[in-house]
Scaffold this motif. Structure first.
Motif: not given
Length: 166
Positions: A83-91, A104-109, A158-166
Motif C-alpha cells: 500500500q502506497q501513500n496516495d499521491p493523488f488529491s481531490v477536492s 473539502f478534501t474528503s467526502d466525509s468532511d 468516487f462514483i458512490s461518494k459523488v452520489q452520496a453528496l448529490a
C-alpha cells in the motif's frame, strides 16, 4: 554483474489497464520482468519481486529506494511493495445550506459539515494527470536495477461518494 528481477506473488494489481507496457512482457509468477505491474493508489495491492544475478544466483542483499509513495518489506533476495501513500488529491466543491460554497478534501468532511450544513455537491476536482510513472531503484549485491510502474488514480471509487453528496 547484472541483476534480474523475477515477478513474485501479487494481488490487487490494476489488471484492467491492459494497455500498460507491463502486459506486453512476462506477467507470470517466476518470470523475469523489466517493469512492475500497474497499480491503483490506495487499492490494497501487493507485489513481490525476487532478484538474482546474471548467472541465476540469488542476490544476498537488497536495499530499498527512497520513494515515500510506497511501503517496502525487504528480504535477503526479495522485496514486497505494498500500500502506497496516495499521491493523488481531490477536492469537493459544495453548496451549503446558507448558500455559500465551501471546498473539502474528503467526502466525509463534506458530509460532516454543520453550520452551515451540506446541501449538495457542485463539483469534484480530480487529479491531472490520473497516471503517474513511478521508478523503483533497488540496490542489490548483484548490482542496481530499476523497475518502473504505472500508478493510477482509481476514479471508479468516487462514483458512490459523488452520489452520496448529490
Amino acid at each position: 554483474m547484472a541483476t534480474t528481477a523475477l515477478l513474485g506473488a501479487n494481488s490487487n494489481i490494476a489488471d484492467d489497464q491492459g494497455g500498460d507496457a507491463f502486459f506486453a512482457g512476462n506477467t507470470d509468477v517466476g518470470e523475469e520482468i523489466t517493469r512492475l505491474p500497474p497499480v491503483y493508489a490506495n487499492d490494497g495491492y501487493s507485489v513481490n519481486v525476487s532478484f538474482e544475478d546474471s548467472n541465476g544466483v540469488a542476490v544476498t542483499s537488497v536495499s530499498i529506494p527512497d520513494n515515500s509513495n510506497f511501503n517496502y518489506s525487504v528480504g535477503t533476495d526479495n522485496v514486497t511493495i505494498t500500500q502506497q501513500n496516495d499521491p493523488f488529491s481531490v477536492s469537493y466543491s459544495c453548496l451549503m445550506d446558507d448558500y455559500t460554497i465551501q471546498t473539502f478534501t474528503s467526502d466525509s468532511d463534506a458530509l460532516a459539515a454543520s453550520d452551515p450544513a451540506l446541501l449538495t455537491l457542485i463539483s469534484l476536482s480530480i487529479p491531472d494527470p490520473i497516471t503517474i510513472e513511478e521508478s523503483h531503484v533497488f540496490t542489490t549485491s548483484g548490482g542496481d536495477i530499476t523497475l518502473n510502474q504505472a500508478n493510477h488514480f482509481k476514479a471508479q471509487d468516487f462514483i458512490s461518494k459523488v452520489q452520496a453528496l448529490a
